[in-house]
Design an enzyme around this catalytic site. Structure first.
Site, PDB file in Angstrom:
ATOM      1  N   SER A  82     -26.247  12.176   9.016  1.00 26.68           N
ATOM      2  CA  SER A  82     -26.754  10.824   8.689  1.00 26.68           C
ATOM      3  C   SER A  82     -27.986  10.625   9.785  1.00 26.68           C
ATOM      4  O   SER A  82     -28.742   9.681   9.621  1.00 26.68           O
ATOM      5  CB  SER A  82     -25.891   9.813   8.834  1.00 26.68           C
ATOM      6  N   CYS A 112      -5.900  -2.522   8.387  1.00 26.92           N
ATOM      7  CA  CYS A 112      -6.215  -3.596   7.401  1.00 26.92           C
ATOM      8  C   CYS A 112      -4.782  -4.204   6.822  1.00 26.92           C
ATOM      9  O   CYS A 112      -4.996  -5.636   6.776  1.00 26.92           O
ATOM     10  CB  CYS A 112      -7.055  -3.045   6.414  1.00 26.92           C
ATOM     11  N   GLN A 144      -2.207  -2.071  -2.198  1.00 25.87           N
ATOM     12  CA  GLN A 144      -3.682  -1.799  -1.464  1.00 25.87           C
ATOM     13  C   GLN A 144      -4.573  -1.168  -2.455  1.00 25.87           C
ATOM     14  O   GLN A 144      -4.546  -0.267  -3.198  1.00 25.87           O
ATOM     15  CB  GLN A 144      -3.268  -0.934  -0.258  1.00 25.87           C
ATOM     16  N   SER A 199     -10.545   1.124  -1.806  1.00 22.62           N
ATOM     17  CA  SER A 199     -11.624   1.081  -0.911  1.00 22.62           C
ATOM     18  C   SER A 199     -10.834   1.277   0.461  1.00 22.62           C
ATOM     19  O   SER A 199     -11.685   1.738   1.371  1.00 22.62           O
ATOM     20  CB  SER A 199     -12.336  -0.082  -0.941  1.00 22.62           C
ATOM     21  N   GLY A 200      -9.674   1.079   0.456  1.00 24.13           N
ATOM     22  CA  GLY A 200      -8.889   1.484   1.776  1.00 24.13           C
ATOM     23  C   GLY A 200      -8.755   2.943   2.054  1.00 24.13           C
ATOM     24  O   GLY A 200      -8.496   3.370   3.293  1.00 24.13           O
ATOM     25  N   LYS A 241       2.923   1.875  10.617  1.00 24.97           N
ATOM     26  CA  LYS A 241       1.883   0.977  11.450  1.00 24.97           C
ATOM     27  C   LYS A 241       2.144  -0.261  11.219  1.00 24.97           C
ATOM     28  O   LYS A 241       1.980  -1.139  12.179  1.00 24.97           O
ATOM     29  CB  LYS A 241       0.289   1.277  10.858  1.00 24.97           C
ATOM     30  N   ARG A 285      -0.516   1.950  -3.280  1.00 29.41           N
ATOM     31  CA  ARG A 285      -2.025   1.879  -3.670  1.00 29.41           C
ATOM     32  C   ARG A 285      -2.091   1.349  -5.169  1.00 29.41           C
ATOM     33  O   ARG A 285      -1.129   2.099  -5.957  1.00 29.41           O
ATOM     34  CB  ARG A 285      -2.343   3.467  -3.697  1.00 29.41           C
ATOM     35  N   HIS A 321      -6.776  -6.044  -0.293  1.00 30.61           N
ATOM     36  CA  HIS A 321      -5.292  -5.942  -0.210  1.00 30.61           C
ATOM     37  C   HIS A 321      -4.619  -6.962  -0.586  1.00 30.61           C
ATOM     38  O   HIS A 321      -4.869  -8.115  -0.192  1.00 30.61           O
ATOM     39  CB  HIS A 321      -4.947  -5.263   1.044  1.00 30.61           C
TER      40      HIS A 321
END
Length: 340
Positions: free
Chosen positions: A40, A128, A155, A158-159, A216, A238, A245
């Site tokens: 990038s 998140c 969730q 996009s996570g 987590k 998911r 979320h």
């Protein structure tokens, strides 16, 4: 004022929102640098009306930088974040790599702002799904001491990054057209389906049957609330939703907290918004929470199965408060405490 602030991972999904937030909130820095992978490097991005050329994230790129907001995969963070610290930078890190390190504070500014001063060069931003839950839990814990938390997450794709959303869109289109689709990210079809696994079983020795995402939520919550006596039982799922979320959270407290008391606590907590009118169909949903920096709570009720229990629904934009917004808020907190 800060002299130089750098955004590492500036071209990614979270990095893009970090750039937008820094500009929108007029973050006080004299100069901004955008860092990313070699692929990038050379890309030109706009910031405050000026062109900024993306640089490769090498150790030399941190020369003269005061503050870094970093959003990279764990393995990259493990290598490059310490290099930034060696160059005198304070790093706000979005990855999971440093979160549970003993000398790295894990911070949600509305929950444990004073922990930011315990840093030794790195401040971690939490997962998140943990962030929105802990935001909602902290006022309850302060008022009545949590003993048990059960949470099931729903969730968004996009996570899992931009590839997760490509899987959702591509698989949905293929499903409706009766065609085959080769998943890019997910182990099973996500279109018109739910997948009851996020993460791996890498903690199987200490948490058998739980995924890394679920672990987590346990250990990060303990760290931020400073209480590992809370019994936490998460299941992470998911779902075929592009962004935000959602979580159903059931708690038990030592001291009873009524629905009215909980609502009052949440309404007086910065960053939380109560949307709770079941009769009129008013409650948080991804479609009305996406793009917001707040965390939303609704469907609040007493748990009929236990005397000191509450159940509620919680929705938050995982790319914003769950990631970019929290990191920017930590940077703003650092500015107030150190650089102003």
């Amino acid at each position: 004022m800060l002299k130089v602030t750098a955004v590492m991972g500036a071209t990614g999904a979270v990095g893009t929102i970090i750039r937008e937030l820094l500009e929108e909130r007029h973050f006080p820095t004299q100069e901004i640098k955008f860092l990313a992978s070699k692929r990038s490097a050379g890309t030109v991005l706009k910031y405050a009306g000026k062109d900024v050329v993306v640089e490769e994230a090498t150790p030399e790129a941190f020369e003269g930088v005061d503050l870094v907001i970093s959003s990279t995969p764990d393995e990259i963070a493990a290598e490059i974040v310490p290099e930034a610290v060696k160059h005198g930078c304070i790093v706000v890190d979005e990855s999971a790599y440093f979160r549970m390190k003993e000398d790295v504070p894990l911070v949600i500014p509305e929950v444990n702002p004073d922990d930011v001063m315990k840093h030794k060069g790195i401040i971690a931003s939490p997962n998140c799904s943990t962030t929105q839950m802990v935001q909602a839990l902290q006022p309850l814990h302060a008022a009545g001491k949590l003993t048990h938390v059960n949470v099931c997450t729903y969730q968004a794709t996009s996570g899992a990054g931009v590839g997760g959303n490509r899987d959702l869109m591509g698989a949905s289109k293929a499903f409706l057209e009766g065609k085959e689709y080769q998943n890019e990210v997910f182990p099973h079809p996500i279109a018109f389906n739910v997948i009851p696994q996020i993460g791996s079983q890498k903690y199987r020795d200490t948490y058998p049957g739980y995924t890394s995402e679920e672990v987590k939520m346990i250990v990060e919550t303990w760290k931020m609330l400073g209480d590992n006596t809370i019994k936490i039982n998460p299941t992470c799922v998911r779902v075929p939703v592009a962004n935000c979320h959602s979580e159903v959270i059931s708690v038990e407290t030592e001291k009873k907290i009524t629905v009215a008391e909980a609502i009052e606590l949440w309404k007086n907590t910065p960053g939380l918004v109560v949307m709770d009118d079941l009769d009129n169909g008013i409650y948080p949903m991804p479609c009305n929470c996406s793009g917001s920096n707040d965390t939303f709570i609704g469907r609040i009720r007493e748990d009929v199965s236990r005397p000191n229990g509450l159940v509620f629904w919680c929705v938050s934009d995982n790319l914003r408060k769950g990631a970019a917004t929290n990191a920017v808020q930590i940077a703003e907190l650092l500015y107030q405490k150190i650089f102003s």
